[in-house]
Design an enzyme around this catalytic site. Structure first.
Site, PDB file in Angstrom:
ATOM      1  N   TRP A 209       0.711  -1.245  -0.108  1.00 19.18           N
ATOM      2  CA  TRP A 209       0.055   0.003   0.223  1.00 19.18           C
ATOM      3  C   TRP A 209       1.037   1.257  -0.080  1.00 19.18           C
ATOM      4  CZ3 TRP A 209      -3.948  -2.037  -1.799  1.00 19.18           C
ATOM      5  CH2 TRP A 209      -4.480  -3.131  -1.350  1.00 19.18           C
ATOM      6  N   ASP A 210       1.912   1.188   0.853  1.00 16.17           N
ATOM      7  CA  ASP A 210       2.749   2.389   0.674  1.00 16.17           C
ATOM      8  C   ASP A 210       3.310   2.456  -0.674  1.00 16.17           C
ATOM      9  OD1 ASP A 210       2.903   3.220   3.407  1.00 16.17           O
ATOM     10  OD2 ASP A 210       4.382   1.677   4.073  1.00 16.17           O
ATOM     11  N   CYS A 211       3.746   1.328  -1.176  1.00 19.17           N
ATOM     12  CA  CYS A 211       4.479   1.629  -2.697  1.00 19.17           C
ATOM     13  C   CYS A 211       3.434   2.067  -3.656  1.00 19.17           C
ATOM     14  CB  CYS A 211       4.830   0.354  -3.051  1.00 19.17           C
ATOM     15  SG  CYS A 211       6.080  -0.625  -2.150  1.00 19.17           S
TER      16      CYS A 211
ATOM     17  N   GLY B  68       2.512   5.734  -2.743  1.00 22.58           N
ATOM     18  CA  GLY B  68       3.738   6.711  -3.305  1.00 22.58           C
ATOM     19  C   GLY B  68       3.814   6.867  -4.657  1.00 22.58           C
TER      20      GLY B  68
END
Lengths: 422, 422
Positions: free
Chosen positions: A163-165, A168
């Site tokens: 989810w971070d990737c 971002g």
């Protein structure tokens, strides 16, 4: 080298994965990305993995090619400096990426008084402004419950902070979209997204919300099986493990053909009253299909199977752990033009990825190490804030800013660059 | 409604997740996105999950708000039409996203002869042009080997096609970056990325390559534990399961404080000669920490724990399966402004996500259903290719193009829109 975003300047106030990744993605396309941190470093300054000497491989990985300034943001002067860096003039500047939750002096309303066309992209935890990280968003939406070996009741987190990737990368698109709009209208923009919303939207996009709402079905754990068609791992005669895909018609027919299982698969179709030419039927019959295919894999080594599959144009891969992948796969080495072997202070020389994107008309910028915390403090105060040397020197003296070797900085001189021992 | 990319036109030739997601991301920001498919639909036309009537929830999820044209690309005239759609004039057009591996007529060299400033973003399987999907890239790089319950030797795939999601978002950024460059230079661009490179780069960015190359360490399975610091799941008195994070100092100190385990943690530090104020020490001692914390969770219900954690500003969440998440979480309903309840032909009404990004100066476009295959064939041939009605009619008659109701299309009329029964 000239990257596609050369000339663009982005300021980043961040920690952890998503926004550092966003800034680095822009830096690896040629933008000048300035990351500011407090004097002692951000929350991710020592994030694992770390090298034996304690240096963070995580920081090194997610801050490549940026410029770093270290500022005491508790002091009024430090706040002013950060404000000036974010709102500094320049047609291709005024772009601010952040996941720091600083109210007041660092919000869009305040900053845009100083630069009306400021574009600020803020990543929140959830839409309510509550904190959230990949490790909490994921359980709340159901992914760990659906991950793992069939029959097991233990939740399993994904190893990749996916989810971070995704967030971002979406922050990058949002910034570029807002800048495109600014070019046409002159308008700045306050852009917001949240980690949980990014994940919730993806659940909808992939049909998982529909699966519950329309079908009343909660997807169960399926190990490594390809959901909704056929794809499975097999152990070969030499103990190695291979993944093979029967998602499309062509892949499925090819797989049955090379394994010589046409007759057995035909009998299975009669038995189950299923047309295995339909991907959904292959999913329903996946366990029986796997039993039919198993002996073929068990009788052959992985190398032979790989050659056969390549010749037949099948889609497959071998399971490896990180160690074997890094040591054996040329795509993870400088044989792949995306990677360059790079000496990194305190870490040594190993393959470092550049941007995965190649643009035919511009260069892919060379790999650059991540900066030491504050490595560019002095030059940023000069070339972005426009301070004279003397004032920069007193900021160091007063402990408002820092550089890796600030303690041996000689404030009295008019030529700080020469006078600095580093 | 006016989205931030209003006026931009993007043509998409795609299947499965990454490029459809890229096109939809642009559509949800207001771009006019035209997806072309062969007459019988692309490889993902029936991709699971599907509704009981066989309609694909996957197609519905990944093609929202696009326009669809169905063309026989085996016929020379069909190829011409697709070429004309891709290279149609317009300052904000000439943008082509694809993961179809069509050599010759659909490559950048050929297409850019007709529109010199064409921007084409191609997603490959791997950099060599070999086929790859998320389900094969992942094992080859080592993620399934590092995923799962500690001690288990079974590889576990991530449920989210994370590499696809990341690659799709990076394709969006790449397209916007190339268009930004075109605006300044007039240059078109052949842009390439591969799914495997996207994943390999992320391994590097996250420090996993460094972990192997510098530390000689291959990361092992760790269930749901937060890598490199502290974060763990606990079962509460009522059997519900909670994830709690002790990543930052503040989170860690807060967790120890609310659970009243200061003394026990202090004794553990003495015993292990570790300073648990260091995130790496928390990782090393995670099993012992978990044993200390367990009784506190086992003595309380999840609701009480949640309230306590919220009051203390801790970062936590509850484990749920997809069903419970969709049924219970207001963030997955139209109470979240990102979602709108939408009637979708053949599927019914359920919450559909819009873009997760909110821009202060432009609207977030309303949720739109995905088109039926070929739903916009006629209007695209008119408004993009610029064909007269009569010619459009004969393309339908000749079976070169199709629409959902093409078999009852009356070719003789000059007013096809009125004459069509649908």
């Amino acid at each position: 080298m000239t990257g596609i975003l050369n000339g663009m300047r982005v300021v980043e106030g961040s920690a952890f994965v998503a926004i550092p990744l966003a800034g680095m993605t822009l830096a690896q396309m040629g933008a000048d990305v300035i990351r500011f941190d407090r004097l002692e470093g951000g929350l991710d300054a020592h994030r694992w993995p770390v090298a034996p000497n304690g240096k963070s491989l995580f920081w090194a990985g997610l801050n490549k090619g940026k410029r770093s300034i270290a500022v005491d943001m508790k002091s009024p002067r430090g706040k002013e400096l950060v404000t000036e860096i974010i709102t500094a003039p320049g047609e291709d500047a005024g772009l601010f990426l952040t996941n720091l939750r600083v109210r007041g002096w660092m919000d869009h309303e305040t900053l845009s008084k100083l630069r009306k066309d400021l574009i600020m992209v803020s990543l929140l935890g959830d839409r309510h402004g509550r904190p959230a990280v990949d490790y909490t968003v994921n359980p709340s939406l159901g992914f760990p419950d659906a991950t793992g070996i069939p029959g097991s009741s233990d939740p399993v987190a994904h190893v990749l902070p996916a989810w971070d990737c995704i967030a971002g990368n979406l922050a990058v698109s949002s910034l570029l979209a807002a800048e495109r709009h600014r070019l046409r209208t002159g308008q700045g923009q306050d852009v917001e997204l949240s980690l949980k919303d990014v994940a919730a939207a993806m659940m909808g996009h992939l049909g998982i919300i529909g699966e519950v709402a329309v079908n009343g079905v909660t997807r169960e754990k399926s190990g490594t099986a390809l959901y909704g068609a056929y794809g499975q791992d097999f152990i070969c005669a030499d103990g190695r493990r291979i993944m093979v895909i029967g998602l499309t018609d062509r892949q499925w027919r090819g797989l049955v053909k090379v394994t010589g299982t046409q007759d057995a698969i035909g009998r299975l179709e009669l038995l189950l009253h299923l047309d295995l030419g339909q991907e959904g039927a292959r999913w329903e019959a996946r366990e029986a299909i796997t039993e039919i295919l198993k002996p073929w894999f068990a009788a052959r080594g992985a190398d032979e199977i790989g050659k056969t599959f390549d010749a037949a144009g099948l889609t497959w891969s071998e399971f490896r752990d990180f160690g074997r992948a890094v040591r054996e796969d040329p795509d993870l080495s400088s044989q792949n033009p995306m990677f360059q072997d790079l000496d990194q202070p305190g870490l040594g020389r190993f393959p470092v990825p550049r941007s995965p994107v190649s643009f035919s008309q511009t260069d892919r910028p060379d790999a650059c190490p991540a900066p030491e915390l504050g490595a560019h403090t002095e030059e940023i105060l000069g070339d972005v804030v426009g301070l004279p040397d003397r004032e920069i020197a007193s900021l160091f003296d007063d402990g408002i800013v820092a550089a890796p070797h600030k303690h041996i900085y000689f404030a009295a001189t008019h030529h700080p660059k020469q006078a600095r021992v580093s």
